[in-house]
Design a protein around this motif. Structure first.
Motif, PDB file in Angstrom:
ATOM      1  N   LEU A   1      -1.447  38.703  -2.473  1.00 32.91           N
ATOM      2  CA  LEU A   1      -2.127  39.757  -3.216  1.00 32.91           C
ATOM      3  C   LEU A   1      -2.207  41.043  -2.410  1.00 32.91           C
ATOM      4  CD1 LEU A   1      -4.976  37.564  -4.724  1.00 32.91           C
ATOM      5  CD2 LEU A   1      -3.000  38.504  -5.928  1.00 32.91           C
ATOM      6  N   ASP A   2      -1.389  42.018  -2.814  1.00 31.23           N
ATOM      7  CA  ASP A   2      -1.409  43.342  -2.211  1.00 31.23           C
ATOM      8  C   ASP A   2      -2.480  44.180  -2.918  1.00 31.23           C
ATOM      9  OD1 ASP A   2      -0.755  45.496  -0.677  1.00 31.23           O
ATOM     10  OD2 ASP A   2       1.324  45.640  -1.332  1.00 31.23           O
ATOM     11  N   LYS A   3      -2.539  45.464  -2.606  1.00 31.65           N
ATOM     12  CA  LYS A   3      -3.575  46.321  -3.177  1.00 31.65           C
ATOM     13  C   LYS A   3      -3.475  46.406  -4.703  1.00 31.65           C
ATOM     14  CE  LYS A   3      -5.419  51.012  -2.930  1.00 31.65           C
ATOM     15  NZ  LYS A   3      -5.283  52.369  -2.327  1.00 31.65           N
TER      16      LYS A   3
ATOM     17  N   SER B   1     -10.732  44.700   4.909  1.00 32.51           N
ATOM     18  CA  SER B   1     -10.430  43.747   5.975  1.00 32.51           C
ATOM     19  C   SER B   1      -9.342  42.767   5.528  1.00 32.51           C
ATOM     20  CB  SER B   1     -11.699  42.987   6.371  1.00 32.51           C
ATOM     21  OG  SER B   1     -11.409  41.928   7.247  1.00 32.51           O
ATOM     22  N   ARG B   2      -9.421  42.347   4.279  1.00 27.39           N
ATOM     23  CA  ARG B   2      -8.438  41.381   3.763  1.00 27.39           C
ATOM     24  C   ARG B   2      -7.031  41.980   3.741  1.00 27.39           C
ATOM     25  NH1 ARG B   2      -5.522  39.685  -0.296  1.00 27.39           N
ATOM     26  NH2 ARG B   2      -5.766  41.673  -1.370  1.00 27.39           N
ATOM     27  N   LEU B   3      -6.937  43.216   3.259  1.00 24.25           N
ATOM     28  CA  LEU B   3      -5.627  43.872   3.205  1.00 24.25           C
ATOM     29  C   LEU B   3      -5.067  44.117   4.604  1.00 24.25           C
ATOM     30  CD1 LEU B   3      -6.150  46.451   0.313  1.00 24.25           C
ATOM     31  CD2 LEU B   3      -4.687  44.424   0.278  1.00 24.25           C
ATOM     32  N   HIS B   4      -5.945  44.519   5.529  1.00 25.14           N
ATOM     33  CA  HIS B   4      -5.507  44.712   6.917  1.00 25.14           C
ATOM     34  C   HIS B   4      -4.968  43.404   7.487  1.00 25.14           C
ATOM     35  CE1 HIS B   4      -5.929  45.047  11.306  1.00 25.14           C
ATOM     36  NE2 HIS B   4      -5.639  46.325  11.110  1.00 25.14           N
ATOM     37  N   ASP B   5      -5.652  42.329   7.188  1.00 28.22           N
ATOM     38  CA  ASP B   5      -5.223  41.003   7.638  1.00 28.22           C
ATOM     39  C   ASP B   5      -3.868  40.642   7.027  1.00 28.22           C
ATOM     40  OD1 ASP B   5      -5.340  38.627   8.964  1.00 28.22           O
ATOM     41  OD2 ASP B   5      -7.141  37.883   7.974  1.00 28.22           O
ATOM     42  N   LEU B   6      -3.725  40.909   5.742  1.00 28.14           N
ATOM     43  CA  LEU B   6      -2.459  40.614   5.052  1.00 28.14           C
ATOM     44  C   LEU B   6      -1.306  41.396   5.667  1.00 28.14           C
ATOM     45  CD1 LEU B   6      -0.800  39.412   2.677  1.00 28.14           C
ATOM     46  CD2 LEU B   6      -1.577  41.365   1.306  1.00 28.14           C
ATOM     47  N   TYR B   7      -1.496  42.686   5.865  1.00 24.65           N
ATOM     48  CA  TYR B   7      -0.424  43.525   6.416  1.00 24.65           C
ATOM     49  C   TYR B   7      -0.088  43.126   7.849  1.00 24.65           C
ATOM     50  CZ  TYR B   7      -1.638  46.466   2.391  1.00 24.65           C
ATOM     51  OH  TYR B   7      -1.910  46.936   1.129  1.00 24.65           O
ATOM     52  N   ASP B   8      -1.099  42.650   8.549  1.00 24.44           N
ATOM     53  CA  ASP B   8      -0.885  42.243   9.941  1.00 24.44           C
ATOM     54  C   ASP B   8       0.040  41.034  10.044  1.00 24.44           C
ATOM     55  OD1 ASP B   8      -1.416  42.909  12.620  1.00 24.44           O
ATOM     56  OD2 ASP B   8      -2.856  41.273  12.795  1.00 24.44           O
ATOM     57  N   HIS B   9       0.167  40.281   8.949  1.00 23.92           N
ATOM     58  CA  HIS B   9       1.066  39.118   8.944  1.00 23.92           C
ATOM     59  C   HIS B   9       2.536  39.512   8.782  1.00 23.92           C
ATOM     60  CE1 HIS B   9      -2.593  36.736   8.527  1.00 23.92           C
ATOM     61  NE2 HIS B   9      -1.880  35.645   8.660  1.00 23.92           N
TER      62      HIS B   9
ATOM     63  N   MET C   1     -15.767  39.348  -0.695  1.00 28.34           N
ATOM     64  CA  MET C   1     -14.842  39.491   0.426  1.00 28.34           C
ATOM     65  C   MET C   1     -14.544  40.967   0.652  1.00 28.34           C
ATOM     66  SD  MET C   1     -11.158  37.678   1.046  1.00 28.34           S
ATOM     67  CE  MET C   1     -11.967  36.089   1.171  1.00 28.34           C
ATOM     68  N   ASP C   2     -14.529  41.382   1.923  1.00 28.23           N
ATOM     69  CA  ASP C   2     -14.231  42.763   2.290  1.00 28.23           C
ATOM     70  C   ASP C   2     -12.749  43.024   2.025  1.00 28.23           C
ATOM     71  OD1 ASP C   2     -13.723  45.191   3.458  1.00 28.23           O
ATOM     72  OD2 ASP C   2     -14.913  44.799   5.245  1.00 28.23           O
ATOM     73  N   GLU C   3     -12.456  43.795   0.976  1.00 30.75           N
ATOM     74  CA  GLU C   3     -11.069  44.016   0.568  1.00 30.75           C
ATOM     75  C   GLU C   3     -10.286  44.768   1.637  1.00 30.75           C
ATOM     76  OE1 GLU C   3      -7.673  44.014  -2.087  1.00 30.75           O
ATOM     77  OE2 GLU C   3      -9.350  42.728  -1.522  1.00 30.75           O
TER      78      GLU C   3
END
Length: 369
Positions: free
Chosen positions: A45-47, A5-13, A1-3
């Motif tokens: 799960l954050d960074k 992209s995943r973190l950007h998605d998480l923060y966008d929530h 998984m692209d980390e």
């Protein structure tokens, strides 16, 4: 998984470090109840950390991501990750969360996904002794994680919608603030309490002491800038319009800072918001130029009526004399002709003066615009 992209998605929530929400607390409670474990967590799960949106059975806000269990779900290869006895698992036996508080022995977690498929965290259950779930409990935990996923999607959609509303509201305000004149919305309760819901920045052009902020804080302060002779009529006309709910129009003068006056026209549509409140939606425009033209036209009309009366009376008298004479000699005709020419010249001079006066007024008005 692209980390990334995943973190950007998480923060966008916009959910990290947010306040507790009942729906998530209910999910962790049900997970613990169904799985028969003392602890349940909604983990994101954050960074470098795993942050808990909801916890049941324990007081815990977050832990280092590397010490936890949930990040093993990120590869997406399984719909349920289960550790029966962490103390005997080489991956976890040295973890501070196993050797120390909260002394994790059993762990089972189902992934929480975003709409784009990124795994944001997990709904997990924990026990401090070895344990295992039966098939029904595993299925139930996955269903609850699916409910959490669906709610996250709805929650994000609402946040995005609110962003769009705020963005559109900001754009609309910019448009209204740059529209000539003043656009406003205010309400009156019980004919006493006055408040502005919105007023455009055009109010600053009316008087240097006025601003949209001041009007919201001190709505009645506007009255002190209205010409004293117009205040009573202004207030009476408003009351009349409020009682009848008919469109409101009124011309009044504003005293400027240099002592001069300008004419303004207010137009508004009143309507009941509730039994005690009348809302007004309208505009306030500078009509000084229009009022000046009307004054000029009134003066011209008066001058025409007053000055043209004399030559017209003379013409009527000449016409009457001509009709009463059956025979006129050449001398009489020349005399009448000379008199008619004098009247025509007077009219020509007068009309030229009117035209010059009008042109000067127009040029002066254009120079001041």
């Amino acid at each position: 998984m692209d980390e990334s992209s995943r973190l950007h998605d998480l923060y966008d929530h916009q959910i990290l470090d947010s306040n507790p929400e009942k729906i998530f607390d209910e999910l962790t409670y049900l997970a613990s109840l169904i799985c028969g474990t003392p602890i349940s967590l909604f983990s994101l799960l954050d960074k470098d950390r795993q942050w808990f949106k909801s916890v049941y059975g324990i007081e815990l806000k977050e832990t280092p991501r590397a010490d936890g269990f949930c990040h093993y779900l990120l590869h997406g290869a399984t719909s349920l990750f289960e550790i029966n006895d962490a103390s005997n698992d080489p991956r976890f036996k040295d973890s501070p969360l196993v050797e120390g508080f909260p002394y994790i022995s059993y762990y089972a977690g189902a992934p929480i996904k975003s709409a784009s498929g990124n795994i944001l965290g997990a709904l997990c259950v924990i026990d401090q002794k070895p344990n295992s779930l039966n098939d029904h409990q595993k299925k139930a935990l996955q269903i609850l994680a699916g409910k959490a996923t669906n709610y996250l999607k709805t929650r994000k959609a609402l946040i995005d919608q609110q962003k769009n509303i705020e963005l559109n509201a900001s754009r609309l305000k910019q448009i209204l603030d740059n529209t000539p004149g003043v656009i406003f919305q205010f309400r009156i309760q019980d004919d006493i309490n006055l408040s502005f819901d919105f007023i455009s920045r055009g109010i600053e052009d009316i008087h240097p002491n006025l601003s949209d902020k001041k009007m919201k804080e001190q709505p009645r302060s506007f009255l002190q800038y209205i010409h004293p002779e117009d205040v009573m009529g202004f207030r009476q006309s408003m009351r009349k319009s409020a009682s009848s709910l008919r469109p409101y129009k009124y011309n009044f003068r504003i005293l400027s800072s240099n002592g001069k006056t300008k004419w303004y026209k207010v137009r508004a549509t009143p309507q009941h918001i509730d039994q005690k409140t009348v809302g007004w939606f309208g505009t306030l425009m500078d009509v000084s130029g229009i009022m000046e033209y009307e004054t000029i036209l009134e003066q011209i009309t008066f001058d025409i009526s007053h000055v043209i009366r004399k030559p017209l009376t003379t013409l009527l008298a000449l016409n009457s004399n001509l009709r009463n004479h059956d025979e006129l000699n050449e001398t009489d005709l020349r005399e009448y002709s000379d008199m008619i020419n004098i009247v025509i010249k007077e009219l020509d001079v007068f009309t030229r003066k009117i035209d010059q006066f009008y042109q000067l007024k127009v040029a002066d008005h254009q120079d001041r615009m």
